[in-house]
Scaffold this motif. Structure first.
Motif, PDB file in Angstrom:
ATOM      1  N   SER A   1       0.843  -1.188   0.000  1.00 44.00           N
ATOM      2  CA  SER A   1       0.000   0.000   0.000  1.00 44.00           C
ATOM      3  C   SER A   1       0.880   1.239   0.000  1.00 44.00           C
ATOM      4  O   SER A   1       1.993   1.223   0.532  1.00 44.00           O
TER       5      SER A   1
ATOM      6  N   ASP B   1      -2.975  -1.393   4.624  1.00 37.65           N
ATOM      7  CA  ASP B   1      -3.304  -0.070   4.087  1.00 37.65           C
ATOM      8  C   ASP B   1      -2.650   1.006   4.941  1.00 37.65           C
ATOM      9  O   ASP B   1      -2.476   0.838   6.157  1.00 37.65           O
ATOM     10  N   ILE B   2      -2.277   2.101   4.298  1.00 42.37           N
ATOM     11  CA  ILE B   2      -1.691   3.256   4.980  1.00 42.37           C
ATOM     12  C   ILE B   2      -2.369   4.520   4.471  1.00 42.37           C
ATOM     13  O   ILE B   2      -2.608   4.662   3.269  1.00 42.37           O
ATOM     14  N   GLU B   3      -2.705   5.414   5.388  1.00 41.21           N
ATOM     15  CA  GLU B   3      -3.325   6.691   5.019  1.00 41.21           C
ATOM     16  C   GLU B   3      -2.795   7.794   5.928  1.00 41.21           C
ATOM     17  O   GLU B   3      -2.612   7.589   7.123  1.00 41.21           O
TER      18      GLU B   3
ATOM     19  N   TYR C   1      -9.648   7.666  10.072  1.00 40.29           N
ATOM     20  CA  TYR C   1      -8.641   7.037   9.227  1.00 40.29           C
ATOM     21  C   TYR C   1      -8.175   5.697   9.776  1.00 40.29           C
ATOM     22  O   TYR C   1      -7.715   4.837   9.008  1.00 40.29           O
TER      23      TYR C   1
ATOM     24  N   THR D   1      -8.400   2.622   7.196  1.00 39.91           N
ATOM     25  CA  THR D   1      -7.307   1.692   6.880  1.00 39.91           C
ATOM     26  C   THR D   1      -7.668   0.263   7.259  1.00 39.91           C
ATOM     27  O   THR D   1      -7.260  -0.682   6.574  1.00 39.91           O
TER      28      THR D   1
ATOM     29  N   GLU E   1      -9.974  -0.925   4.392  1.00 35.42           N
ATOM     30  CA  GLU E   1      -9.182  -1.153   3.174  1.00 35.42           C
ATOM     31  C   GLU E   1      -8.328  -2.414   3.307  1.00 35.42           C
ATOM     32  O   GLU E   1      -8.164  -3.161   2.340  1.00 35.42           O
ATOM     33  N   SER E   2      -7.772  -2.654   4.488  1.00 35.33           N
ATOM     34  CA  SER E   2      -6.936  -3.845   4.671  1.00 35.33           C
ATOM     35  C   SER E   2      -7.763  -5.120   4.540  1.00 35.33           C
ATOM     36  O   SER E   2      -7.274  -6.130   4.021  1.00 35.33           O
TER      37      SER E   2
ATOM     38  N   ILE F   1      -1.808   3.045   9.935  1.00 39.24           N
ATOM     39  CA  ILE F   1      -1.462   1.823   9.199  1.00 39.24           C
ATOM     40  C   ILE F   1      -2.197   0.654   9.838  1.00 39.24           C
ATOM     41  O   ILE F   1      -2.201   0.516  11.059  1.00 39.24           O
TER      42      ILE F   1
END
Length: 284
Positions: free
Chosen positions: A88, A125-127, A163, A167, A170-171, A242
């Motif tokens: 990601s 995932d990372i944001e 967030y 994440t 999303e993961s 993360i």
């Protein structure tokens, strides 16, 4: 054990700036497919992100499974046979999570005994934390997740929790390998283990089958969502959230930061520990 690596892509050279890219400099360090992908990107920051992703992938592949090539499934998720991993990137950072017990067996064609886990084992995932977006939370999150966000009064706390949820979701999507085909409101991520709304998920599954929307790999991905436990591990890196998701609760307690020394990737001496967030969660 699932180990996660993080790379500051902003610190990388632009691979196609004239002064930073002598002829052939990146050949051998990045795959031909990755180099061609980078050439098509106009924005320098996005080129660095793609370069960082490529460097982490090649570093992982050469170290763990040098004889196995990286491919993509029908939904666009990259995979390496027998070596579960996920990649990601966002803004100025790239992460790679990989099951490091895989790929170390002698038989490179079948380096993992649990092949089902190898195919769909990890998502990450990372944001970067930005302002809270209630419209998105209301549309895509579960009611309980949305209400927990709205209950917070402090803007920074809301943004961080938003967030963190994002994440996590999303993961899960990356673990399943279905991308946006998997609706975010089918599962609740307020705790350290994903809670699936089984009734809603079964309706989604039947609807996909009825409409003929499934692609190769759909059945195995749906089986994970419907029947297998999914665990979540959070890390905090600078201003980034993360999350790593897996069907096994075997996460490393710390992430490993990497840097590019001009020739190859190396570990720094620092370690990034699990997240210590101001707002605790519960999914009661």
């Amino acid at each position: 054990m699932i180990q996660t690596y993080v790379l500051d892509s902003a610190a990388l050279p632009d691979p196609f700036e004239e002064q930073a890219a002598p002829d052939g400099q990146w050949e051998g360090r990045l795959s031909g497919e990755r180099l061609e992908q980078i050439r098509r990107i106009r924005h320098p920051g996005a080129r660095k992100q793609s370069m960082g992703a490529g460097l982490l992938l090649e570093h992982m592949r050469r170290r763990i499974a040098p004889d196995v090539r990286i491919q993509k499934n029908a939904y666009g998720k990259p995979f390496c046979t027998g070596v579960p991993f996920s990649l990601s990137h966002t803004a100025d950072a790239v992460i790679l999570s990989v099951w490091e017990s895989a790929g170390r067996l002698e038989d490179a064609a079948q380096p993992c005994a649990d092949l089902e886990f190898c195919e769909f084992g990890i998502g990450c995932d990372i944001e970067r934390v930005k302002p809270y977006e209630p419209r998105i939370a209301r549309r895509f999150f579960t009611r309980a997740e949305y209400e927990s966000l709205e209950a917070l009064q402090e803007e920074r706390a809301q943004a961080e929790l938003f967030y963190r949820y994002w994440t996590k979701k999303e993961s899960v999507m990356k673990l399943a390998g279905l991308g946006i085909s998997l609706p975010m409101d089918l599962y609740d991520v307020r705790g350290a283990k994903v809670s699936v709304d089984t009734k809603k998920a079964r309706q989604w599954y039947r609807q996909c089958i009825r409409k003929g929307q499934e692609k190769p790999g759909f059945e195995k991905a749906a089986e994970i969502v419907l029947h297998r436990g999914m665990f979540l591990k959070e890390y905090r890196y600078q201003e980034y959230c993360i999350t790593v998701c897996s069907t096994r609760d075997v996460f490393a307690p710390e992430m490993i930061p990497m840097y590019f020394n001009g020739q190859r990737l190396e570990n720094t001496e620092d370690r990034v520990k699990s997240a210590d967030w101001a707002i605790a969660e519960n999914n009661d």
